[in-house]
Scaffold this motif. Structure first.
Motif, PDB file in Angstrom:
ATOM      1  N   LEU A  68       0.835  -1.187   0.000  1.00 16.80           N
ATOM      2  CA  LEU A  68       0.000   0.000   0.000  1.00 16.80           C
ATOM      3  C   LEU A  68       0.878   1.248   0.000  1.00 16.80           C
ATOM      4  CD1 LEU A  68      -2.667  -0.981   2.686  1.00 16.80           C
ATOM      5  CD2 LEU A  68      -2.611  -1.539   0.261  1.00 16.80           C
ATOM      6  N   SER A  69       0.383   2.295  -0.659  1.00 18.28           N
ATOM      7  CA  SER A  69       1.088   3.570  -0.692  1.00 18.28           C
ATOM      8  C   SER A  69       0.152   4.676  -0.228  1.00 18.28           C
ATOM      9  CB  SER A  69       1.569   3.887  -2.113  1.00 18.28           C
ATOM     10  OG  SER A  69       2.432   2.895  -2.598  1.00 18.28           O
ATOM     11  N   CYS A  70       0.716   5.673   0.399  1.00 19.29           N
ATOM     12  CA  CYS A  70      -0.050   6.829   0.844  1.00 19.29           C
ATOM     13  C   CYS A  70       0.812   8.060   0.636  1.00 19.29           C
ATOM     14  CB  CYS A  70      -0.451   6.693   2.303  1.00 19.29           C
ATOM     15  SG  CYS A  70      -1.381   8.104   2.967  1.00 19.29           S
ATOM     16  N   THR A  71       0.357   8.965  -0.215  1.00 18.47           N
ATOM     17  CA  THR A  71       1.103  10.177  -0.532  1.00 18.47           C
ATOM     18  C   THR A  71       0.414  11.384   0.078  1.00 18.47           C
ATOM     19  OG1 THR A  71       1.922   9.229  -2.591  1.00 18.47           O
ATOM     20  CG2 THR A  71       1.983  11.622  -2.386  1.00 18.47           C
TER      21      THR A  71
ATOM     22  N   TYR B 237       4.064  -1.238  15.487  1.00 25.61           N
ATOM     23  CA  TYR B 237       3.212  -2.188  14.788  1.00 25.61           C
ATOM     24  C   TYR B 237       2.202  -2.819  15.744  1.00 25.61           C
ATOM     25  CZ  TYR B 237       6.742  -2.127  11.066  1.00 25.61           C
ATOM     26  OH  TYR B 237       7.601  -1.742  10.071  1.00 25.61           O
ATOM     27  N   ALA B 238       1.048  -3.140  15.220  1.00 34.36           N
ATOM     28  CA  ALA B 238       0.125  -3.976  15.967  1.00 34.36           C
ATOM     29  C   ALA B 238       0.742  -5.363  16.110  1.00 34.36           C
ATOM     30  CB  ALA B 238      -1.211  -4.072  15.238  1.00 34.36           C
ATOM     31  N   ASP B 239       0.491  -6.010  17.229  1.00 33.60           N
ATOM     32  CA  ASP B 239       1.069  -7.336  17.460  1.00 33.60           C
ATOM     33  C   ASP B 239       0.700  -8.321  16.350  1.00 33.60           C
ATOM     34  OD1 ASP B 239       0.713  -7.288  21.108  1.00 33.60           O
ATOM     35  OD2 ASP B 239       2.281  -6.496  19.790  1.00 33.60           O
ATOM     36  N   SER B 240      -0.493  -8.172  15.818  1.00 35.82           N
ATOM     37  CA  SER B 240      -0.993  -9.134  14.829  1.00 35.82           C
ATOM     38  C   SER B 240      -0.249  -9.068  13.501  1.00 35.82           C
ATOM     39  CB  SER B 240      -2.481  -8.909  14.589  1.00 35.82           C
ATOM     40  OG  SER B 240      -2.713  -7.591  14.125  1.00 35.82           O
ATOM     41  N   VAL B 241       0.505  -8.001  13.267  1.00 34.30           N
ATOM     42  CA  VAL B 241       1.204  -7.864  11.981  1.00 34.30           C
ATOM     43  C   VAL B 241       2.717  -7.851  12.124  1.00 34.30           C
ATOM     44  CG1 VAL B 241      -0.772  -6.591  11.078  1.00 34.30           C
ATOM     45  CG2 VAL B 241       1.255  -5.328  11.870  1.00 34.30           C
ATOM     46  N   LYS B 242       3.220  -7.869  13.351  1.00 28.82           N
ATOM     47  CA  LYS B 242       4.662  -7.842  13.558  1.00 28.82           C
ATOM     48  C   LYS B 242       5.325  -9.029  12.862  1.00 28.82           C
ATOM     49  CE  LYS B 242       4.859  -5.305  17.925  1.00 28.82           C
ATOM     50  NZ  LYS B 242       5.105  -5.383  19.384  1.00 28.82           N
ATOM     51  N   GLY B 243       6.407  -8.731  12.158  1.00 26.11           N
ATOM     52  CA  GLY B 243       7.131  -9.773  11.442  1.00 26.11           C
ATOM     53  C   GLY B 243       6.588 -10.058  10.053  1.00 26.11           C
ATOM     54  N   ARG B 244       5.413  -9.516   9.737  1.00 28.71           N
ATOM     55  CA  ARG B 244       4.826  -9.741   8.416  1.00 28.71           C
ATOM     56  C   ARG B 244       4.681  -8.443   7.620  1.00 28.71           C
ATOM     57  NH1 ARG B 244      -0.262 -11.398   7.975  1.00 28.71           N
ATOM     58  NH2 ARG B 244      -0.963 -10.470   9.941  1.00 28.71           N
ATOM     59  N   PHE B 245       4.411  -7.353   8.302  1.00 28.75           N
ATOM     60  CA  PHE B 245       4.221  -6.059   7.640  1.00 28.75           C
ATOM     61  C   PHE B 245       5.413  -5.156   7.947  1.00 28.75           C
ATOM     62  CE2 PHE B 245      -0.753  -5.935   7.578  1.00 28.75           C
ATOM     63  CZ  PHE B 245      -0.769  -7.197   7.014  1.00 28.75           C
ATOM     64  N   THR B 246       5.741  -4.311   6.978  1.00 31.37           N
ATOM     65  CA  THR B 246       6.817  -3.343   7.162  1.00 31.37           C
ATOM     66  C   THR B 246       6.358  -1.987   6.668  1.00 31.37           C
ATOM     67  OG1 THR B 246       8.485  -5.066   6.812  1.00 31.37           O
ATOM     68  CG2 THR B 246       9.210  -2.778   6.656  1.00 31.37           C
ATOM     69  N   ILE B 247       6.466  -0.988   7.529  1.00 28.37           N
ATOM     70  CA  ILE B 247       6.127   0.375   7.132  1.00 28.37           C
ATOM     71  C   ILE B 247       7.420   1.130   6.864  1.00 28.37           C
ATOM     72  CG2 ILE B 247       6.046   1.285   9.513  1.00 28.37           C
ATOM     73  CD1 ILE B 247       3.617   2.985   8.570  1.00 28.37           C
ATOM     74  N   SER B 248       7.402   1.945   5.826  1.00 24.24           N
ATOM     75  CA  SER B 248       8.576   2.734   5.469  1.00 24.24           C
ATOM     76  C   SER B 248       8.111   4.041   4.855  1.00 24.24           C
ATOM     77  CB  SER B 248       9.469   1.970   4.493  1.00 24.24           C
ATOM     78  OG  SER B 248       8.778   1.700   3.282  1.00 24.24           O
ATOM     79  N   ARG B 249       9.051   4.967   4.701  1.00 20.88           N
ATOM     80  CA  ARG B 249       8.676   6.247   4.125  1.00 20.88           C
ATOM     81  C   ARG B 249       9.756   6.731   3.168  1.00 20.88           C
ATOM     82  NH1 ARG B 249       7.426   9.960   8.938  1.00 20.88           N
ATOM     83  NH2 ARG B 249       7.279  11.592   7.346  1.00 20.88           N
ATOM     84  N   ASP B 250       9.305   7.449   2.151  1.00 21.36           N
ATOM     85  CA  ASP B 250      10.194   8.119   1.205  1.00 21.36           C
ATOM     86  C   ASP B 250       9.910   9.608   1.347  1.00 21.36           C
ATOM     87  OD1 ASP B 250      11.361   9.341  -0.999  1.00 21.36           O
ATOM     88  OD2 ASP B 250      11.069   7.596  -2.292  1.00 21.36           O
ATOM     89  N   ASN B 251      10.752  10.294   2.092  1.00 17.40           N
ATOM     90  CA  ASN B 251      10.502  11.709   2.364  1.00 17.40           C
ATOM     91  C   ASN B 251      10.518  12.549   1.094  1.00 17.40           C
ATOM     92  OD1 ASN B 251      10.179  11.330   5.137  1.00 17.40           O
ATOM     93  ND2 ASN B 251      12.379  11.507   5.502  1.00 17.40           N
ATOM     94  N   GLY B 252      11.325  12.167   0.126  1.00 19.40           N
ATOM     95  CA  GLY B 252      11.385  12.923  -1.115  1.00 19.40           C
ATOM     96  C   GLY B 252      10.092  12.879  -1.900  1.00 19.40           C
ATOM     97  N   LYS B 253       9.346  11.785  -1.712  1.00 18.23           N
ATOM     98  CA  LYS B 253       8.070  11.619  -2.403  1.00 18.23           C
ATOM     99  C   LYS B 253       6.885  11.865  -1.486  1.00 18.23           C
ATOM    100  CE  LYS B 253       9.841   8.254  -5.747  1.00 18.23           C
ATOM    101  NZ  LYS B 253       9.699   6.897  -6.327  1.00 18.23           N
ATOM    102  N   ASN B 254       7.149  12.221  -0.220  1.00 16.64           N
ATOM    103  CA  ASN B 254       6.078  12.435   0.768  1.00 16.64           C
ATOM    104  C   ASN B 254       5.151  11.233   0.830  1.00 16.64           C
ATOM    105  OD1 ASN B 254       7.029  15.099   1.260  1.00 16.64           O
ATOM    106  ND2 ASN B 254       5.901  15.821  -0.526  1.00 16.64           N
ATOM    107  N   THR B 255       5.735  10.071   0.754  1.00 14.95           N
ATOM    108  CA  THR B 255       4.940   8.847   0.656  1.00 14.95           C
ATOM    109  C   THR B 255       5.346   7.846   1.725  1.00 14.95           C
ATOM    110  OG1 THR B 255       4.634   9.143  -1.727  1.00 14.95           O
ATOM    111  CG2 THR B 255       4.325   6.916  -0.859  1.00 14.95           C
ATOM    112  N   VAL B 256       4.340   7.189   2.282  1.00  8.31           N
ATOM    113  CA  VAL B 256       4.541   6.106   3.220  1.00  8.31           C
ATOM    114  C   VAL B 256       4.048   4.819   2.577  1.00  8.31           C
ATOM    115  CG1 VAL B 256       3.780   5.150   5.422  1.00  8.31           C
ATOM    116  CG2 VAL B 256       4.436   7.527   5.284  1.00  8.31           C
ATOM    117  N   TYR B 257       4.792   3.755   2.794  1.00 10.15           N
ATOM    118  CA  TYR B 257       4.450   2.462   2.215  1.00 10.15           C
ATOM    119  C   TYR B 257       4.163   1.456   3.330  1.00 10.15           C
ATOM    120  CZ  TYR B 257       6.802   4.602  -1.762  1.00 10.15           C
ATOM    121  OH  TYR B 257       7.170   5.458  -2.752  1.00 10.15           O
ATOM    122  N   LEU B 258       3.271   0.547   3.049  1.00  7.95           N
ATOM    123  CA  LEU B 258       3.034  -0.582   3.936  1.00  7.95           C
ATOM    124  C   LEU B 258       3.204  -1.851   3.110  1.00  7.95           C
ATOM    125  CD1 LEU B 258       2.204  -1.408   6.845  1.00  7.95           C
ATOM    126  CD2 LEU B 258      -0.131  -1.655   5.960  1.00  7.95           C
ATOM    127  N   GLN B 259       4.328  -2.513   3.316  1.00  8.32           N
ATOM    128  CA  GLN B 259       4.586  -3.779   2.645  1.00  8.32           C
ATOM    129  C   GLN B 259       3.967  -4.882   3.495  1.00  8.32           C
ATOM    130  OE1 GLN B 259       6.098  -4.501  -0.340  1.00  8.32           O
ATOM    131  NE2 GLN B 259       5.484  -6.619   0.054  1.00  8.32           N
TER     132      GLN B 259
END
Length: 118
Positions: A19-22, A58-80
């Motif tokens: 998922l992406s969020c700009t 992270y919520a406990d239910s997603v730890k180890g499976r989901f990764t959140i990251s951000r690209d400041n240059g694109k003002n975007t947050v990702y949820l892998q």
């Protein structure tokens, strides 16, 4: 601050989605961005967030499976999202929290549906 989310869809159990969020607008006022999810009849709950300094939670239910990251240059947050399970099926909403002057705010993007099913 306005948020534009994308990336939902249908995936089989064990699969992955990103998922992406700009953000646009008053970007400099944002303290953190993240993702919540909601299923009918259940209160919206935190999935993950990342602060402007890069700290994650992270919520406990997603730890180890989901990764959140951000690209400041694109003002975007990702949820892998990896190793997806049927119980991850929900509408996912991105959020941005910050301060406008002394006033705290929370902004929501439009929801994006994630369906995990075979």
């Amino acid at each position: 601050v306005q948020l534009q989310a994308s990336g939902g869809g249908l995936v089989q159990p064990g699969g992955s989605l990103r998922l992406s969020c700009t953000a646009s607008g008053s970007i400099s006022t944002i303290n953190l961005m993240g993702w919540y999810r909601q299923v009918p009849g259940i209160q919206r709950g935190l999935v993950a967030h990342i602060t402007s300094g890069g700290r994650t939670n992270y919520a406990d239910s997603v730890k180890g499976r989901f990764t959140i990251s951000r690209d400041n240059g694109k003002n975007t947050v990702y949820l892998q999202m990896d190793s997806l399970k049927p119980e991850d099926t929900a509408i996912y909403f991105c959020n941005a929290d910050g301060y406008s002057g002394a006033n705290w705010y929370r902004r929501w993007g439009q929801g994006t549906l994630v369906t995990v099913s075979s």
